[in-house]
Design a protein around this motif. Structure first.
Motif, PDB file in Angstrom:
ATOM      1  N   HIS A  92      -9.862  -0.074  -9.818  1.00  0.00           N
ATOM      2  CA  HIS A  92      -9.921  -1.212 -10.739  1.00  0.00           C
ATOM      3  C   HIS A  92     -11.354  -1.693 -10.863  1.00  0.00           C
ATOM      4  O   HIS A  92     -12.111  -1.661  -9.886  1.00  0.00           O
ATOM      5  CB  HIS A  92      -9.042  -2.355 -10.232  1.00  0.00           C
ATOM      6  CG  HIS A  92      -7.587  -2.068 -10.331  1.00  0.00           C
ATOM      7  ND1 HIS A  92      -6.659  -2.715  -9.555  1.00  0.00           N
ATOM      8  CD2 HIS A  92      -6.883  -1.217 -11.111  1.00  0.00           C
ATOM      9  CE1 HIS A  92      -5.449  -2.276  -9.849  1.00  0.00           C
ATOM     10  NE2 HIS A  92      -5.564  -1.350 -10.791  1.00  0.00           N
TER      11      HIS A  92
ATOM     12  N   HIS B 169      -7.273   1.218  -4.731  1.00  0.00           N
ATOM     13  CA  HIS B 169      -5.970   1.044  -4.094  1.00  0.00           C
ATOM     14  C   HIS B 169      -5.616   2.434  -3.561  1.00  0.00           C
ATOM     15  O   HIS B 169      -5.045   3.268  -4.280  1.00  0.00           O
ATOM     16  CB  HIS B 169      -4.927   0.531  -5.100  1.00  0.00           C
ATOM     17  CG  HIS B 169      -5.158  -0.883  -5.506  1.00  0.00           C
ATOM     18  ND1 HIS B 169      -4.719  -1.953  -4.755  1.00  0.00           N
ATOM     19  CD2 HIS B 169      -5.819  -1.408  -6.569  1.00  0.00           C
ATOM     20  CE1 HIS B 169      -5.069  -3.074  -5.351  1.00  0.00           C
ATOM     21  NE2 HIS B 169      -5.746  -2.778  -6.451  1.00  0.00           N
TER      22      HIS B 169
ATOM     23  N   HIS C   2      -5.899  -2.984 -17.017  1.00  0.00           N
ATOM     24  CA  HIS C   2      -5.620  -3.419 -15.644  1.00  0.00           C
ATOM     25  C   HIS C   2      -4.250  -4.098 -15.666  1.00  0.00           C
ATOM     26  O   HIS C   2      -3.842  -4.642 -16.692  1.00  0.00           O
ATOM     27  CB  HIS C   2      -6.724  -4.405 -15.238  1.00  0.00           C
ATOM     28  CG  HIS C   2      -6.651  -4.861 -13.827  1.00  0.00           C
ATOM     29  ND1 HIS C   2      -5.764  -5.833 -13.412  1.00  0.00           N
ATOM     30  CD2 HIS C   2      -7.363  -4.511 -12.733  1.00  0.00           C
ATOM     31  CE1 HIS C   2      -5.940  -6.055 -12.120  1.00  0.00           C
ATOM     32  NE2 HIS C   2      -6.902  -5.255 -11.683  1.00  0.00           N
TER      33      HIS C   2
ATOM     34  N   ALA D 243      -8.495  -0.219 -15.394  1.00  0.00           N
ATOM     35  CA  ALA D 243      -7.963   0.632 -14.333  1.00  0.00           C
ATOM     36  C   ALA D 243      -8.236   2.089 -14.686  1.00  0.00           C
ATOM     37  O   ALA D 243      -8.319   2.455 -15.862  1.00  0.00           O
ATOM     38  CB  ALA D 243      -6.455   0.424 -14.188  1.00  0.00           C
ATOM     39  N   ARG D 244      -8.365   2.905 -13.653  1.00  0.00           N
ATOM     40  CA  ARG D 244      -8.480   4.344 -13.822  1.00  0.00           C
ATOM     41  C   ARG D 244      -7.613   5.003 -12.753  1.00  0.00           C
ATOM     42  O   ARG D 244      -7.846   4.845 -11.547  1.00  0.00           O
ATOM     43  CB  ARG D 244      -9.933   4.818 -13.665  1.00  0.00           C
ATOM     44  CG  ARG D 244     -10.117   6.328 -13.721  1.00  0.00           C
ATOM     45  CD  ARG D 244      -9.879   6.881 -15.108  1.00  0.00           C
ATOM     46  NE  ARG D 244      -9.787   8.333 -15.087  1.00  0.00           N
ATOM     47  CZ  ARG D 244     -10.061   9.084 -16.126  1.00  0.00           C
ATOM     48  NH1 ARG D 244     -10.448   8.543 -17.263  1.00  0.00           N
ATOM     49  NH2 ARG D 244      -9.930  10.387 -16.044  1.00  0.00           N
ATOM     50  N   ARG D 245      -6.592   5.707 -13.185  1.00  0.00           N
ATOM     51  CA  ARG D 245      -5.722   6.433 -12.273  1.00  0.00           C
ATOM     52  C   ARG D 245      -6.497   7.586 -11.656  1.00  0.00           C
ATOM     53  O   ARG D 245      -7.331   8.207 -12.307  1.00  0.00           O
ATOM     54  CB  ARG D 245      -4.521   6.958 -13.057  1.00  0.00           C
ATOM     55  CG  ARG D 245      -3.477   7.582 -12.197  1.00  0.00           C
ATOM     56  CD  ARG D 245      -2.203   7.829 -13.034  1.00  0.00           C
ATOM     57  NE  ARG D 245      -1.369   8.742 -12.314  1.00  0.00           N
ATOM     58  CZ  ARG D 245      -1.233  10.038 -12.608  1.00  0.00           C
ATOM     59  NH1 ARG D 245      -1.852  10.553 -13.635  1.00  0.00           N
ATOM     60  NH2 ARG D 245      -0.479  10.818 -11.888  1.00  0.00           N
ATOM     61  N   ILE D 246      -6.225   7.869 -10.381  1.00  0.00           N
ATOM     62  CA  ILE D 246      -6.879   8.979  -9.686  1.00  0.00           C
ATOM     63  C   ILE D 246      -5.823  10.041  -9.420  1.00  0.00           C
ATOM     64  O   ILE D 246      -4.967   9.878  -8.548  1.00  0.00           O
ATOM     65  CB  ILE D 246      -7.532   8.511  -8.365  1.00  0.00           C
ATOM     66  CG1 ILE D 246      -8.546   7.394  -8.635  1.00  0.00           C
ATOM     67  CG2 ILE D 246      -8.193   9.692  -7.657  1.00  0.00           C
ATOM     68  CD1 ILE D 246      -9.079   6.728  -7.381  1.00  0.00           C
ATOM     69  N   ALA D 247      -5.891  11.116 -10.211  1.00  0.00           N
ATOM     70  CA  ALA D 247      -4.901  12.178 -10.074  1.00  0.00           C
ATOM     71  C   ALA D 247      -5.520  13.502  -9.645  1.00  0.00           C
ATOM     72  O   ALA D 247      -4.795  14.437  -9.314  1.00  0.00           O
ATOM     73  CB  ALA D 247      -4.143  12.361 -11.394  1.00  0.00           C
TER      74      ALA D 247
ATOM     75  N   ASP E 243     -10.881  12.864 -12.073  1.00  0.00           N
ATOM     76  CA  ASP E 243     -10.745  11.404 -12.026  1.00  0.00           C
ATOM     77  C   ASP E 243     -11.654  10.801 -10.965  1.00  0.00           C
ATOM     78  O   ASP E 243     -12.238   9.739 -11.176  1.00  0.00           O
ATOM     79  CB  ASP E 243      -9.293  11.012 -11.750  1.00  0.00           C
ATOM     80  CG  ASP E 243      -8.354  11.491 -12.837  1.00  0.00           C
ATOM     81  OD1 ASP E 243      -8.655  11.251 -14.025  1.00  0.00           O
ATOM     82  OD2 ASP E 243      -7.343  12.116 -12.495  1.00  0.00           O
TER      83      ASP E 243
ATOM     84  N   ARG F 150      -5.011   6.308  -5.234  1.00  0.00           N
ATOM     85  CA  ARG F 150      -4.180   6.354  -6.443  1.00  0.00           C
ATOM     86  C   ARG F 150      -4.844   5.781  -7.684  1.00  0.00           C
ATOM     87  O   ARG F 150      -4.657   6.294  -8.781  1.00  0.00           O
ATOM     88  CB  ARG F 150      -2.878   5.581  -6.234  1.00  0.00           C
ATOM     89  CG  ARG F 150      -2.024   6.075  -5.102  1.00  0.00           C
ATOM     90  CD  ARG F 150      -0.879   5.114  -4.797  1.00  0.00           C
ATOM     91  NE  ARG F 150      -1.397   3.833  -4.341  1.00  0.00           N
ATOM     92  CZ  ARG F 150      -1.194   2.666  -4.943  1.00  0.00           C
ATOM     93  NH1 ARG F 150      -0.460   2.578  -6.005  1.00  0.00           N
ATOM     94  NH2 ARG F 150      -1.720   1.558  -4.460  1.00  0.00           N
ATOM     95  N   VAL F 151      -5.582   4.678  -7.526  1.00  0.00           N
ATOM     96  CA  VAL F 151      -6.124   3.986  -8.697  1.00  0.00           C
ATOM     97  C   VAL F 151      -7.368   3.192  -8.319  1.00  0.00           C
ATOM     98  O   VAL F 151      -7.507   2.744  -7.175  1.00  0.00           O
ATOM     99  CB  VAL F 151      -5.059   3.052  -9.336  1.00  0.00           C
ATOM    100  CG1 VAL F 151      -4.720   1.891  -8.438  1.00  0.00           C
ATOM    101  CG2 VAL F 151      -5.470   2.571 -10.715  1.00  0.00           C
TER     102      VAL F 151
ATOM    103  N   GLN G 186      -7.868   2.411 -18.630  1.00  0.00           N
ATOM    104  CA  GLN G 186      -6.674   1.812 -19.203  1.00  0.00           C
ATOM    105  C   GLN G 186      -6.679   0.331 -18.850  1.00  0.00           C
ATOM    106  O   GLN G 186      -7.503  -0.127 -18.076  1.00  0.00           O
ATOM    107  CB  GLN G 186      -5.403   2.468 -18.622  1.00  0.00           C
ATOM    108  CG  GLN G 186      -5.268   3.951 -18.928  1.00  0.00           C
ATOM    109  CD  GLN G 186      -6.152   4.818 -18.033  1.00  0.00           C
ATOM    110  OE1 GLN G 186      -6.299   4.572 -16.849  1.00  0.00           O
ATOM    111  NE2 GLN G 186      -6.765   5.837 -18.616  1.00  0.00           N
TER     112      GLN G 186
END
Length: 112
Positions: free
Chosen positions: A50, A44, A70, A79-83, A87, A47-48, A68
């Protein structure tokens, strides 16, 4: 009409270099990476990410804090946040984990 977010360039460049990978946008604006009919994960924007994993793999990734839940909150969906760059590297590794699983079970599809 769905607005498509620009997928993370680094992830896209890495994953689309693998044999047999195609991409497409989904109905919710997600940018999906596919190996034949099977999705190995989607983004997405930047940002993230899935993924879907077999229960045992999912349990281990959750336990280790790599993924984390979903938003649909069902076992196997992650899900994995992309910061930041770390990441991005982990998202690529998770995509590769699914890619290798699919290739081991079904092989790389013949080019269309």
């Amino acid at each position: 009409m769905t607005t498509h977010e620009i997928p993370d360039h680094t992830v896209t460049e890495a994953v689309t270099a693998w044999p047999g990978i195609t991409t497409e946008y989904g109905s919710r604006g997600e940018f999906s990476f596919r190996l034949g009919r099977r999705e190995i994960g989607h983004l997405h924007g930047d940002r993230v990410a899935h993924f879907g994993f077999p229960r045992g793999v999912w349990d281990e990734l959750m336990r280790d804090g790599i993924v984390q839940k979903h938003p649909i909150d069902k076992p196997g969906w992650a899900a994995r946040r992309i910061a930041g760059p770390e990441d991005v590297a982990i998202v690529i590794t998770l995509m590769r984990l699914n890619y290798d699983r699919v290739v081991a079970r079904h092989g790389v599809p013949a080019p269309a």
